[in-house]
Design a protein around this motif. Structure first.
Motif, PDB file in Angstrom:
ATOM      1  N   CYS A  88      -3.867   2.276   4.233  1.00  0.00           N
ATOM      2  CA  CYS A  88      -3.577   3.308   4.938  1.00  0.00           C
ATOM      3  C   CYS A  88      -4.311   3.224   6.373  1.00  0.00           C
ATOM      4  CB  CYS A  88      -4.150   4.612   4.373  1.00  0.00           C
ATOM      5  SG  CYS A  88      -3.320   4.873   2.839  1.00  0.00           S
ATOM      6  N   SER A 144      -6.387   0.500  -2.783  1.00  0.00           N
ATOM      7  CA  SER A 144      -6.140   0.696  -1.484  1.00  0.00           C
ATOM      8  C   SER A 144      -7.385   0.765  -0.438  1.00  0.00           C
ATOM      9  CB  SER A 144      -4.994   1.878  -1.380  1.00  0.00           C
ATOM     10  OG  SER A 144      -5.733   3.137  -1.767  1.00  0.00           O
ATOM     11  N   ASN A 192      -9.192   4.180  -3.961  1.00  0.00           N
ATOM     12  CA  ASN A 192      -9.178   4.180  -2.462  1.00  0.00           C
ATOM     13  C   ASN A 192     -10.561   4.145  -1.868  1.00  0.00           C
ATOM     14  OD1 ASN A 192      -7.556   4.221  -0.134  1.00  0.00           O
ATOM     15  ND2 ASN A 192      -8.628   6.237   0.388  1.00  0.00           N
ATOM     16  N   ASP A 214     -12.221   4.771   1.331  1.00  0.00           N
ATOM     17  CA  ASP A 214     -11.620   5.579   2.550  1.00  0.00           C
ATOM     18  C   ASP A 214     -12.896   5.309   3.578  1.00  0.00           C
ATOM     19  OD1 ASP A 214     -11.128   7.194   4.525  1.00  0.00           O
ATOM     20  OD2 ASP A 214     -11.108   8.909   3.071  1.00  0.00           O
ATOM     21  N   SER A 239      -8.448   2.993   3.352  1.00  0.00           N
ATOM     22  CA  SER A 239      -8.031   3.709   4.430  1.00  0.00           C
ATOM     23  C   SER A 239      -9.147   3.351   5.576  1.00  0.00           C
ATOM     24  CB  SER A 239      -8.181   5.241   3.824  1.00  0.00           C
ATOM     25  OG  SER A 239      -7.228   5.312   2.984  1.00  0.00           O
ATOM     26  N   GLN A 277      -4.966   4.643  10.395  1.00  0.00           N
ATOM     27  CA  GLN A 277      -4.939   5.810  11.464  1.00  0.00           C
ATOM     28  C   GLN A 277      -5.228   5.022  12.703  1.00  0.00           C
ATOM     29  OE1 GLN A 277      -7.243   9.290  11.061  1.00  0.00           O
ATOM     30  NE2 GLN A 277      -6.521  10.178  13.099  1.00  0.00           N
ATOM     31  N   THR A 285     -12.649   6.217   6.774  1.00  0.00           N
ATOM     32  CA  THR A 285     -12.029   6.939   8.001  1.00  0.00           C
ATOM     33  C   THR A 285     -12.899   8.295   8.096  1.00  0.00           C
ATOM     34  OG1 THR A 285     -10.597   8.515   6.403  1.00  0.00           O
ATOM     35  CG2 THR A 285      -9.559   6.316   7.674  1.00  0.00           C
ATOM     36  N   LYS A 305       2.510  -2.737   1.917  1.00  0.00           N
ATOM     37  CA  LYS A 305       2.936  -1.506   2.635  1.00  0.00           C
ATOM     38  C   LYS A 305       1.871  -0.985   3.542  1.00  0.00           C
ATOM     39  CE  LYS A 305       6.017  -0.102  -1.106  1.00  0.00           C
ATOM     40  NZ  LYS A 305       7.196   0.000  -0.505  1.00  0.00           N
ATOM     41  N   LEU A 306       2.098  -0.393   4.532  1.00  0.00           N
ATOM     42  CA  LEU A 306       1.098   0.251   5.082  1.00  0.00           C
ATOM     43  C   LEU A 306       1.592   1.705   5.567  1.00  0.00           C
ATOM     44  CD1 LEU A 306      -1.128   0.011   7.683  1.00  0.00           C
ATOM     45  CD2 LEU A 306       0.587  -0.353   9.292  1.00  0.00           C
ATOM     46  N   TYR A 307       0.687   2.434   5.320  1.00  0.00           N
ATOM     47  CA  TYR A 307       0.899   3.983   5.434  1.00  0.00           C
ATOM     48  C   TYR A 307       0.078   4.577   6.515  1.00  0.00           C
ATOM     49  CZ  TYR A 307       2.867   3.682   0.868  1.00  0.00           C
ATOM     50  OH  TYR A 307       3.693   3.091  -0.302  1.00  0.00           O
ATOM     51  N   SER A 308       0.802   5.302   7.252  1.00  0.00           N
ATOM     52  CA  SER A 308       0.054   5.701   8.709  1.00  0.00           C
ATOM     53  C   SER A 308      -0.357   7.110   8.383  1.00  0.00           C
ATOM     54  CB  SER A 308       1.093   6.114   9.865  1.00  0.00           C
ATOM     55  OG  SER A 308       0.318   6.417  10.941  1.00  0.00           O
ATOM     56  N   ILE A 309      -1.710   7.203   8.761  1.00  0.00           N
ATOM     57  CA  ILE A 309      -2.640   8.442   8.455  1.00  0.00           C
ATOM     58  C   ILE A 309      -2.584   9.422   9.776  1.00  0.00           C
ATOM     59  CG2 ILE A 309      -5.051   9.408   8.135  1.00  0.00           C
ATOM     60  CD1 ILE A 309      -5.810   6.558   6.919  1.00  0.00           C
TER      61      ILE A 309
END
Length: 177
Positions: free
Chosen positions: A120, A87, A42, A44, A89, A122, A46, A139-143
């Motif tokens: 992912c 992935s 992943n 990241d 984020s 936010q 963020t 797929k989208l995953y919320s942070i």
């Protein structure tokens, strides 16, 4: 700090627009995949936004880097016989204080690139992003950090769009007691 030439102007943030920075990160991913039986990697963005900045980067930088990362994952997929997921984020507003566009992130291009297994995000309004990724079978995953529209916290929270469309601000001036 040891390689200011590899940083964004006026920052200690490494510059993903530079090939040597991307290769450094790819070598870290290769090493982790070599040493451990990981199911994926992943990236990241963020933690310390802006990782990318529209003042210095084109929107193609991140999809290009994701293609490079996907190639590393595919190499290990072939070696291990199991799919290695990739992935990403990212954050819009919240502690980034800016849009994905201002971070040189073309969300639609990333979703269409075929390089990511999921994203992912936010964001204060994730529904439009979910619609985009679902068009591409992703797929989208919320942070959520430690704050949520559903429970109290001692931190100030951004405005949140609830599933019914209501936008709420959970906290006013916390100093008011």
């Amino acid at each position: 700090s040891e390689h200011p030439d590899c940083c964004l102007p006026g920052s200690l943030q490494l510059d993903y627009g530079r090939a040597e920075v991307r290769e450094y990160y790819l070598s870290v991913f290769r090493d982790a995949l070599e040493r451990f039986d990981l199911d994926g990697v992943n990236l990241d963005l963020t933690r310390w936004p802006r990782s990318l900045d529209a003042r210095y980067h084109s929107p193609e930088v991140l999809p290009g880097f994701c293609r490079e990362l996907r190639a590393v994952a595919d190499e290990f997929t072939a070696r291990r016989g199991k799919h290695i997921k990739v992935s990403l984020s990212m954050v819009e507003y919240y502690h980034a204080g800016c849009t994905l566009s201002e971070q040189a992130i073309d969300f639609s291009a990333l979703a269409a690139s075929g390089t990511l297994d999921f994203i992912c995000l936010q964001a204060q309004h994730p529904a439009p992003y979910a619609e985009i990724v679902h068009k591409h079978g992703m797929k989208l995953y919320s942070i959520l950090e430690e704050t949520s529209p559903y429970y109290d916290s001692t931190n100030k929270d951004p405005l949140w769009a609830l599933p019914d469309g209501t936008v709420v601000a959970l906290y006013g001036d916390l100093g008011a007691g």
